[in-house]
Design a protein around this motif. Structure first.
Motif, short mmCIF file in Angstrom:
data_model
loop_
_atom_site.label_atom_id
_atom_site.label_comp_id
_atom_site.label_asym_id
_atom_site.label_seq_id
_atom_site.Cartn_x
_atom_site.Cartn_y
_atom_site.Cartn_z
N CYS A 1 0.85 -1.19 0.00
CA CYS A 1 0.00 0.00 0.00
C CYS A 1 0.89 1.25 0.00
O CYS A 1 1.33 1.71 1.06
CB CYS A 1 -0.90 -0.03 1.24
SG CYS A 1 -2.05 1.34 1.32
N PRO A 2 1.19 1.78 -1.18
CA PRO A 2 2.13 2.91 -1.27
C PRO A 2 1.78 4.10 -0.37
O PRO A 2 2.69 4.68 0.24
CB PRO A 2 2.09 3.28 -2.75
CG PRO A 2 1.71 2.02 -3.44
CD PRO A 2 0.75 1.32 -2.52
N PRO A 3 0.51 4.51 -0.26
CA PRO A 3 0.23 5.65 0.62
C PRO A 3 0.61 5.38 2.07
O PRO A 3 1.13 6.25 2.77
CB PRO A 3 -1.28 5.86 0.47
CG PRO A 3 -1.62 5.26 -0.85
CD PRO A 3 -0.70 4.08 -1.00
N CYS A 4 0.33 4.15 2.54
CA CYS A 4 0.70 3.82 3.92
C CYS A 4 2.23 3.76 4.07
O CYS A 4 2.76 4.14 5.11
CB CYS A 4 0.05 2.51 4.37
SG CYS A 4 -1.70 2.69 4.75
N ASP B 1 4.30 5.62 2.48
CA ASP B 1 4.70 7.03 2.59
C ASP B 1 4.57 7.50 4.04
O ASP B 1 5.43 8.20 4.57
CB ASP B 1 3.81 7.92 1.72
CG ASP B 1 4.10 7.75 0.24
OD1 ASP B 1 5.14 7.15 -0.10
OD2 ASP B 1 3.28 8.21 -0.57
#
Lengths: 78, 203
Positions: A60-63, A65
């Motif tokens: 999960c790229p946003p998490c 980040d």
């Protein structure tokens, strides 16, 4: 909207591909602090709970980040 | 960030003080606000946000922290947990910036789930999985998750779908990730194994 057999098949595959030990983003945010503190202490991330934090972030790229931002922040604070 | 009285407060003291009412709560909320502002300023400094934006993000973040206080389990320092919630709140706001607002409710309401046409040759196992998936879509997903799942299945481009849902690609990715996890949980709860799903669909 009507799901045709191919769409249902695709959904079944997507569901199979989802992680079985699922942690939602909304639950994950309450675990990431514990994970980052352990990592900065150099602790072994031996519990399933902590491993699930990393597993989720990898998918999960946003998490990821958010994890990296928190880690940079805590690391800078020392 | 220099240590403050707030930074040295114990986890229990933080939670009790923030749950309290009256002058003490106001003071502690002020300390929390200062800590969060400092943390966000440091974490988001590279993004070149101005003071007014930082103030707005801090307000949103502190509100989120107070609203989610019951979720703090004491497994980390309170401030670490608060920073993680604050970063989520601030980064979510920043991700939204520049994305034209869409009518999420209208988009979601336009989508509905219907059972697929009957297939006489379909094995019973497949019927069972299809029924479980439909039930899960209708009962276990939020309206927005349902709209994301169905929109993606219908072949909408991620950018278009995100726009229709009034969100952005990153947030859409989160929605789909969470929704698929819920569907998987629902299949497990229905006693349907991975092998049964594979056999039912020839995967």
């Amino acid at each position: 909207m009507k799901l045709d057999p191919e769409q249902i098949k695709k959904l079944a595959q997507q569901t199979l591909d989802a992680k079985p030990a699922h942690v939602s983003c909304s639950d994950w945010i309450h675990r990431v602090g514990e994970f980052v503190e352990a990592r900065l202490r150099g602790d072994e991330l031996s519990t399933e709970r902590l491993r699930s934090v990393w597993q989720h972030a990898k998918d999960c790229p946003p998490c990821m980040d958010e994890l990296e931002a928190l880690e940079r922040l805590l690391d800078a604070e020392g | 960030m220099p240590p403050t009285a707030g930074a040295r407060r114990s986890n229990d003291a933080w939670v009790q003080a923030l749950r309290s009412t009256g002058p003490e709560a106001t003071i502690v909320q002020g300390e929390l606000q200062a800590l969060v502002r400092g943390a966000l300023g440091k974490a988001l400094g590279a993004q070149g946000i101005d003071d007014a934006t930082l103030d707005d993000l801090t307000q949103i973040a502190v509100l989120q922290i107070l609203q989610k206080l019951e979720r703090f389990e004491g497994r980390s320092r309170f401030t670490t947990w608060a920073y993680s919630v604050a970063l989520r709140a601030a980064l979510t706001e920043l991700r939204k910036a520049g994305v034209a607002p869409g009518s999420t409710e209208d988009s979601a309401a336009a989508l509905d789930v219907e059972a697929p046409d009957a297939d006489p040759g379909r094995p019973a196992e497949r019927e069972e999985v299809v029924a479980a998936l439909h039930r899960a879509i209708e009962e276990d997903l939020t309206e927005k998750q349902r709209a994301a799942i169905l929109g993606e299945l219908s072949g909408r481009a991620p950018g278009d779908l995100a726009h229709e849902l009034g969100t952005n690609r990153n947030a859409l990715y989160k929605l789909l990730f969470d929704a698929r996890g819920r569907l998987r949980d629902a299949l497990e709860a229905a006693g349907i194994s991975d092998d049964e799903v594979r056999e039912a669909f020839g995967l």
